[in-house]
Design a protein around this motif. Structure first.
Motif, PDB file in Angstrom:
ATOM      1  N   MET A 129     -29.150 -24.685  41.934  1.00 18.45           N
ATOM      2  CA  MET A 129     -28.346 -24.225  43.054  1.00 18.45           C
ATOM      3  C   MET A 129     -28.617 -25.071  44.287  1.00 18.45           C
ATOM      4  O   MET A 129     -29.741 -25.468  44.539  1.00 18.45           O
ATOM      5  CB  MET A 129     -28.700 -22.790  43.410  1.00 18.45           C
ATOM      6  CG  MET A 129     -27.944 -21.768  42.697  1.00 18.45           C
ATOM      7  SD  MET A 129     -28.206 -20.220  43.568  1.00 18.45           S
ATOM      8  CE  MET A 129     -27.408 -19.200  42.433  1.00 18.45           C
ATOM      9  N   SER A 130     -27.594 -25.243  45.050  1.00 18.23           N
ATOM     10  CA  SER A 130     -27.761 -26.015  46.284  1.00 18.23           C
ATOM     11  C   SER A 130     -28.358 -25.117  47.362  1.00 18.23           C
ATOM     12  O   SER A 130     -28.323 -23.900  47.280  1.00 18.23           O
ATOM     13  CB  SER A 130     -26.420 -26.575  46.731  1.00 18.23           C
ATOM     14  OG  SER A 130     -25.593 -25.526  47.162  1.00 18.23           O
ATOM     15  N   SER A 131     -28.921 -25.726  48.379  1.00 16.84           N
ATOM     16  CA  SER A 131     -29.522 -24.946  49.459  1.00 16.84           C
ATOM     17  C   SER A 131     -28.456 -24.171  50.238  1.00 16.84           C
ATOM     18  O   SER A 131     -28.729 -23.112  50.792  1.00 16.84           O
ATOM     19  CB  SER A 131     -30.308 -25.863  50.398  1.00 16.84           C
ATOM     20  OG  SER A 131     -29.434 -26.748  51.058  1.00 16.84           O
ATOM     21  N   GLU A 132     -27.236 -24.690  50.267  1.00 17.28           N
ATOM     22  CA  GLU A 132     -26.126 -24.001  50.951  1.00 17.28           C
ATOM     23  C   GLU A 132     -25.796 -22.686  50.232  1.00 17.28           C
ATOM     24  O   GLU A 132     -25.627 -21.645  50.859  1.00 17.28           O
ATOM     25  CB  GLU A 132     -24.899 -24.920  50.986  1.00 17.28           C
ATOM     26  CG  GLU A 132     -23.770 -24.446  51.859  1.00 17.28           C
ATOM     27  CD  GLU A 132     -24.084 -24.579  53.345  1.00 17.28           C
ATOM     28  OE1 GLU A 132     -23.494 -23.822  54.122  1.00 17.28           O
ATOM     29  OE2 GLU A 132     -24.926 -25.412  53.727  1.00 17.28           O
ATOM     30  N   ALA A 133     -25.708 -22.705  48.931  1.00 14.44           N
ATOM     31  CA  ALA A 133     -25.415 -21.503  48.143  1.00 14.44           C
ATOM     32  C   ALA A 133     -26.567 -20.512  48.243  1.00 14.44           C
ATOM     33  O   ALA A 133     -26.368 -19.293  48.276  1.00 14.44           O
ATOM     34  CB  ALA A 133     -25.160 -21.879  46.691  1.00 14.44           C
ATOM     35  N   ASN A 134     -27.785 -21.019  48.290  1.00 18.90           N
ATOM     36  CA  ASN A 134     -28.966 -20.180  48.415  1.00 18.90           C
ATOM     37  C   ASN A 134     -28.952 -19.419  49.744  1.00 18.90           C
ATOM     38  O   ASN A 134     -29.310 -18.248  49.804  1.00 18.90           O
ATOM     39  CB  ASN A 134     -30.214 -21.056  48.304  1.00 18.90           C
ATOM     40  CG  ASN A 134     -31.372 -20.322  47.666  1.00 18.90           C
ATOM     41  OD1 ASN A 134     -31.218 -19.206  47.213  1.00 18.90           O
ATOM     42  ND2 ASN A 134     -32.519 -20.972  47.630  1.00 18.90           N
ATOM     43  N   LYS A 135     -28.511 -20.065  50.827  1.00 23.88           N
ATOM     44  CA  LYS A 135     -28.409 -19.428  52.146  1.00 23.88           C
ATOM     45  C   LYS A 135     -27.409 -18.277  52.104  1.00 23.88           C
ATOM     46  O   LYS A 135     -27.662 -17.192  52.629  1.00 23.88           O
ATOM     47  CB  LYS A 135     -27.972 -20.443  53.209  1.00 23.88           C
ATOM     48  CG  LYS A 135     -29.052 -21.322  53.726  1.00 23.88           C
ATOM     49  CD  LYS A 135     -28.488 -22.190  54.846  1.00 23.88           C
ATOM     50  CE  LYS A 135     -29.491 -23.209  55.312  1.00 23.88           C
ATOM     51  NZ  LYS A 135     -28.931 -24.073  56.353  1.00 23.88           N
ATOM     52  N   TYR A 136     -26.243 -18.507  51.505  1.00 20.42           N
ATOM     53  CA  TYR A 136     -25.208 -17.473  51.404  1.00 20.42           C
ATOM     54  C   TYR A 136     -25.690 -16.288  50.571  1.00 20.42           C
ATOM     55  O   TYR A 136     -25.400 -15.130  50.879  1.00 20.42           O
ATOM     56  CB  TYR A 136     -23.909 -18.045  50.821  1.00 20.42           C
ATOM     57  CG  TYR A 136     -23.129 -18.867  51.810  1.00 20.42           C
ATOM     58  CD1 TYR A 136     -22.657 -18.295  52.990  1.00 20.42           C
ATOM     59  CD2 TYR A 136     -22.847 -20.211  51.581  1.00 20.42           C
ATOM     60  CE1 TYR A 136     -21.938 -19.039  53.910  1.00 20.42           C
ATOM     61  CE2 TYR A 136     -22.143 -20.970  52.490  1.00 20.42           C
ATOM     62  CZ  TYR A 136     -21.684 -20.371  53.655  1.00 20.42           C
ATOM     63  OH  TYR A 136     -20.981 -21.106  54.569  1.00 20.42           O
ATOM     64  N   LEU A 137     -26.431 -16.568  49.506  1.00 17.10           N
ATOM     65  CA  LEU A 137     -26.957 -15.506  48.653  1.00 17.10           C
ATOM     66  C   LEU A 137     -27.962 -14.649  49.427  1.00 17.10           C
ATOM     67  O   LEU A 137     -27.910 -13.418  49.357  1.00 17.10           O
ATOM     68  CB  LEU A 137     -27.604 -16.128  47.412  1.00 17.10           C
ATOM     69  CG  LEU A 137     -27.967 -15.165  46.300  1.00 17.10           C
ATOM     70  CD1 LEU A 137     -26.720 -14.433  45.812  1.00 17.10           C
ATOM     71  CD2 LEU A 137     -28.612 -15.910  45.154  1.00 17.10           C
ATOM     72  N   LYS A 138     -28.850 -15.264  50.181  1.00 22.88           N
ATOM     73  CA  LYS A 138     -29.821 -14.530  50.985  1.00 22.88           C
ATOM     74  C   LYS A 138     -29.117 -13.730  52.084  1.00 22.88           C
ATOM     75  O   LYS A 138     -29.452 -12.565  52.335  1.00 22.88           O
ATOM     76  CB  LYS A 138     -30.826 -15.489  51.618  1.00 22.88           C
ATOM     77  CG  LYS A 138     -31.851 -16.023  50.656  1.00 22.88           C
ATOM     78  CD  LYS A 138     -32.823 -16.934  51.389  1.00 22.88           C
ATOM     79  CE  LYS A 138     -33.801 -17.561  50.422  1.00 22.88           C
ATOM     80  NZ  LYS A 138     -34.723 -18.482  51.108  1.00 22.88           N
TER      81      LYS A 138
END
Length: 161
Positions: free
Chosen positions: A1-10
């Motif tokens: 996963m990209s860090s951008e997707a990880n931010k949205y998930l959090k």
């Protein structure tokens, strides 16, 4: 996963937790403030269900039943042929209109000792303050009106039908 997707998930997870917390607080707040209005007869017939709910009971204060002891006030409410012992231990003093024969509304809980434990108390002023019939301020008694047929028969317009 990209860090951008990880931010949205959090961010989504934190948002869901906040919304669930607010929903829980709103639900418990409503449950704590909800009270049921019951008559004395209904209260005495509720059984075990009466002990777990916040209730409101109204009636007339039985003359001579008011006993004050510091901030506590014990009295009897009467409704038709039923009476109920009430013990008020609220944070405010009872209203000035709380007297013998006044209408009172107690808000609290019914104890297993058969006494209604009130945390709030409201009282209406006694009927002696209401204007007597025929005095200024009293509502006049309504005069019966005429029916449609009486109005038609009594009016003579002189016009042919």
């Amino acid at each position: 996963m990209s860090s951008e997707a990880n931010k949205y998930l959090k961010f989504g997870a934190v948002t869901i937790v906040i919304l669930l917390s607010l929903g829980y607080l709103a639900y418990t707040g409503v449950q704590d403030s909800k009270s049921y209005y019951v008559t004395i007869k209904e209260l005495q017939g509720m059984g075990d269900g009466a002990y777990s709910k916040r209730l409101r009971v109204a009636g007339n204060v039985v003359p001579g039943s008011i006993k004050r002891s510091g901030t506590r006030v014990d009295f009897m409410l009467k409704e038709n042929d039923r009476t109920l012992s009430v013990s008020y231990t609220g944070t405010e003093a009872p209203p000035d209109t709380f007297k013998d024969d006044s209408q009172a509304l107690a808000d609290g809980s019914f104890g297993r000792d058969g006494v209604f434990h009130a945390k709030q108390l409201q009282a209406k002023c006694a009927s002696k303050y209401a204007p007597q019939p025929g005095q200024p301020g009293a509502t006049p008694t309504a005069q019966p009106g005429k029916s449609m047929t009486q109005n038609q028969n009594s009016s003579s317009s002189g016009l042919p039908n």
